[in-house]
Structure formats: C-alpha cells, structure tokens
Design an enzyme around this catalytic site. Structure first.
Site, PDB file in Angstrom:
ATOM      1  CG  ASP A  38      -1.983  -1.053   1.179  1.00  0.00           C
ATOM      2  OD1 ASP A  38      -2.346  -1.447   0.061  1.00  0.00           O
ATOM      3  OD2 ASP A  38      -2.442  -1.489   2.244  1.00  0.00           O
ATOM      4  N   PRO A  39       0.383   2.347  -0.561  1.00  0.00           N
ATOM      5  CG  PRO A  39      -0.676   3.809  -2.061  1.00  0.00           C
ATOM      6  CD  PRO A  39      -0.866   2.504  -1.333  1.00  0.00           C
TER       7      PRO A  39
END
Length: 272
Positions: A38-39
């Site tokens: 995930d970012p």
C-alpha cells in the site's frame, strides 16, 4: 536484461510509481514486482527484469514478516493512517492483556478485507468503490498468523512484528485486535521486512535459481534446452507429477509433468 533483486519502497508512494522510478534508474522497459505494498506502507519489494518477470509465481515468497504500529483510539475507514474520522482518548492497557489477545490471534484466522483494499469486485478494485463512498460486500478470507511479537508499547501506540502467510492483510489483523479490546484502532505505520527468503540487500542481483520454489530435474540431453525440443518423460531423472526446473550452463527452463507428459511452462530463460 534478466535480473532479480529486492528493492525498498518508501512510504507515501504507490508500488507502481516506485516501479517506474526503478525502470528509469536502470533504463529498462520490461520490469515487474511481486507483492503490492500500500502507498502508506514501506519495505521490501521483489523486482524482476526481462524474462525473470514471468517467474514470480515460482519464487519462495512466504512467509512474510511485517512490523506494524497500531494506534489505539484512532478510527479510520481504511484502517491505516488515511481517512481518519476520529481519535478517542482511551486508558492504557495492561501488557498482559495485550499478550493474551496476541496469542488468541495466532494460527488460521478469518477476516473480511477492508473496503479500501485491492480486492477485485465486479471487475474493479474495492478501493475504487470506497473512494466514492460506496459500500460493497467483500467475501470472508483466511490468513495464517505464524508468530507475533510485541516489540514496544508506548500508549496509544503498540509495535508488533508479525510473521504471516501470503494474502494476509495486516490492516484486517489490526481491526480484529481492536475488536477484542473493544475499541477503534488503525495502523499508523507498516513496514515489510521479509518476503520468504527475500530481504533488502541494497538491490544486489540474486541468483534466481536459488530462490525458485521448485525441485531441480535432470535431462539426459541438455541440447534440448537450447533448441526447445520436445522432452520425453523417460529422459528425465524425476518423473513424478509437478513443476520442475532444468538448467544448463547458459539457460534454464520450467517444466510441468502431468499424465506422463512433459510441457514447457517457460523455455530457454537466460541465466545471469
């Protein structure tokens, strides 16, 4: 150029954006990665160039090790440090209680992926619906928690190191932990330390054959690898059904044996 290595993605950058930076850095066109982060998360990302991009499904990528920071009292729609709706002040917990919950969440556990996840629903990623405020039904999944260690607790932050199976959602683990405490909680930080036998070593090139989760087979006439010729099962040392790799000095291939027939999955992959 064929190459396999482990890169380290910083937080606040998508895995795709990070791969674009890697491609520019090494001036390659064909590249891929395994195990999307995930970012908001940081950590190891397995990267491959050229023909090695076809090998991800055969790599030793499990179990995975993460370091996670749970933020007690924070309520987030995505169970990370984004989309925070509220922050409640809650009393400090006894460490023995946290240890008890940690032990209860070992083994196989059932969870529902967060609305803000990459799960595909109706041809779209779940987070595409969530960003529009749409709630969709996600199927229950299972994940294995092989081990969990409490590293540090400074209220309201709890630092854990988790060893989990592929397909595990640490954000969902955080949700389950919070439910057992009867509170809201979210992840304030997440770092992936290892994927199977892969750890960060400053993007050092790896011998791909050492990381294949396949048994080596042996062929009497290795010239067939060079030419991509049909292989008869009688020419192989191991003839049980399954996937194998065969190597010579310059190339290797991945084969499948089924119903006494040999089929190439990948042929004439150049060794580096």
């Amino acid at each position: 150029m064929n190459r396999l290595f482990v890169a380290y993605k910083n937080a606040e950058l998508s895995s795709n954006a990070f791969l674009s930076l890697i491609k520019k850095k090494y001036k390659v066109k064909k590249a891929g990665y395994s195990g999307t982060l995930d970012p908001f998360a940081k950590g190891v990302l397995i990267v491959a160039f050229g023909q090695f991009t076809k090998l991800f499904r055969f790599l030793k990528k499990s179990p995975k090790i993460y370091r996670a920071t749970l933020w007690f009292g924070a309520n987030s729609l995505s169970f990370d440090n984004k989309n925070i709706q509220s922050i409640a002040k809650i009393p400090m917990f006894d460490l023995n209680k946290l240890e008890k919950i940690k032990n209860e969440l070992l083994g196989e556990i059932t969870f529902t992926p967060p609305q803000f996840s990459a799960k595909r629903i109706q041809g779209k990623r779940a987070y595409e619906f969530a960003k529009k405020g749409e709630t969709i039904a996600l199927k229950e999944c299972k994940m294995q928690i092989f081990s969990c260690e409490i590293l540090h607790y400074t209220h309201p932050f709890l630092n854990l190191e988790l060893c989990v199976s592929e397909g595990a959602y640490v954000r969902s683990y955080c949700e389950l932990f919070a439910q057992k405490l009867g509170i809201s909680a979210t992840l304030s930080a997440l770092e992936r330390i290892k994927e199977g036998e892969f750890s960060y070593e400053f993007e050092k090139s790896l011998d791909v054959l050492k990381y294949l989760d396949l048994k080596e087979n042996f062929l009497k006439d290795l010239n067939k690898l060079e030419n991509g010729s049909k292989i008869d099962i009688k020419e192989l040392r191991f003839q049980d059904e399954g996937n194998y790799y065969i190597k010579d000095k310059n190339f290797f291939c991945v084969i499948n044996i089924k119903d006494n027939k040999v089929k190439y999955i990948l042929n004439k992959v150049e060794r580096c």
